[in-house]
Design a protein around this motif. Structure first.
Motif, PDB file in Angstrom:
ATOM      1  N   PHE A  18      -2.631   3.649  -9.655  1.00 19.21           N
ATOM      2  CA  PHE A  18      -2.761   2.840  -8.447  1.00 19.21           C
ATOM      3  C   PHE A  18      -3.463   3.573  -7.310  1.00 19.21           C
ATOM      4  CE2 PHE A  18       1.346   1.441 -10.436  1.00 19.21           C
ATOM      5  CZ  PHE A  18       0.793   0.344 -11.078  1.00 19.21           C
ATOM      6  N   ILE A  40      -6.526   1.782  -5.718  1.00 23.63           N
ATOM      7  CA  ILE A  40      -6.416   0.430  -5.165  1.00 23.63           C
ATOM      8  C   ILE A  40      -6.965   0.345  -3.747  1.00 23.63           C
ATOM      9  CG2 ILE A  40      -4.793  -1.358  -4.385  1.00 23.63           C
ATOM     10  CD1 ILE A  40      -3.098  -0.747  -6.844  1.00 23.63           C
ATOM     11  N   GLN A  87     -10.741   0.826  -3.520  1.00 22.33           N
ATOM     12  CA  GLN A  87     -11.442  -0.321  -4.102  1.00 22.33           C
ATOM     13  C   GLN A  87     -11.396  -1.527  -3.164  1.00 22.33           C
ATOM     14  OE1 GLN A  87      -9.442  -0.740  -7.865  1.00 22.33           O
ATOM     15  NE2 GLN A  87     -10.783   0.737  -8.884  1.00 22.33           N
ATOM     16  N   ARG A 115       1.086   4.061   0.934  1.00 28.94           N
ATOM     17  CA  ARG A 115       1.169   4.332  -0.506  1.00 28.94           C
ATOM     18  C   ARG A 115       2.600   4.721  -0.866  1.00 28.94           C
ATOM     19  NH1 ARG A 115       1.407   5.587  -5.239  1.00 28.94           N
ATOM     20  NH2 ARG A 115      -0.327   6.089  -6.599  1.00 28.94           N
TER      21      ARG A 115
END
Length: 178
Positions: free
Chosen positions: A51, A54, A57, A92
Motif C-alpha cells: 500500500f 497508494i 499514485q 498512513r
C-alpha cells in the motif's frame, strides 16, 4: 475555473472515504497484546508494504487530471498536489492501525506470534519471496496435468464407448429377424 470543479469532486470523495475509514478505526476491540502481536506478524509478512504506492499514485492521477483541465498551471498544480500529498503522508499510520486491528481480531495472540516467528525465519522469508513464483509454477503444472487427464479421459472413454456401442449394435443386429 474547471480546476476547482474536479478538485471539489475529488475532495468530496476523499472526505466520504475518510469518514467511513475513521468510523471503522474507532471500533477497536483488540487488546494491546493482540495489537502488538499483530504488528509483529504484519512486519514479518510486510503486510502493508503493497500500500506504500497508494498516495503517490493518487497524487499523480490528480495532477494529471488537474493539468489536463488547466495546462497553464502545471507547475503550480504539481507543487500544490505534492505539498498536500506530503501533508497527508502521516495518515498512513491510520492504515497500519486498521490492519493491526484486523489481524488482532482475526488471529489469536499465539497464532500471531507463530506467524511472526515463521515469516521472520529464513524459511518464511523465502516463502514470501519465492512463494508467488512457486504458485505460478504449480498452476502451470496443474494446467498441463489437467490437459493430459482431459485428453486421456476423452480418448479412453471414446474407445470404451465405441466398443460397447459396437457390441450392442452387433447384438441387436443378430437378434432381429432378417
Amino acid at each position: 475555473m474547471t480546476i476547482f470543479a474536479g478538485l471539489g469532486r475529488t475532495l468530496a470523495a476523499t472526505l466520504v472515504a475518510s469518514v467511513a475509514f475513521a468510523g471503522s478505526v474507532a471500533a477497536q476491540d483488540a487488546t494491546p497484546e493482540q495489537v502488538q502481536a499483530a504488528r509483529a506478524a504484519m512486519t514479518a509478512l510486510n503486510a502493508t508494504g503493497q500500500f506504500d504506492a497508494i498516495l503517490p499514485q493518487i497524487a499523480e492521477r490528480l495532477k494529471g487530471t488537474l493539468i489536463q483541465s488547466s495546462p497553464n498551471f502545471g507547475d503550480l498544480i504539481n507543487k500544490t498536489v505534492d505539498e498536500e500529498a506530503l501533508a497527508l503522508a502521516p495518515r498512513r499510520a491510520d492504515l497500519e492501525r486498521e490492519v493491526a486491528n484486523i489481524y488482532a481480531k482475526t488471529f489469536t495472540v499465539e497464532e500471531l506470534n507463530a506467524i511472526a516467528a515463521f515469516y521472520g525465519s529464513e524459511a518464511g522469508k523465502k516463502l514470501l519471496q519465492s512463494g508467488p513464483l512457486a504458485a505460478r509454477e504449480v498452476m502451470k503444472a496443474a494446467d498441463i496435468w489437467a490437459s493430459g487427464i482431459s485428453r486421456d479421459l476423452a480418448v479412453n472413454s471414446d474407445k470404451k464407448l465405441e466398443a460397447e456401442i459396437g457390441a450392442q449394435k452387433k447384438a441387436e443386429g443378430q437378434q432381429q429377424p432378417q
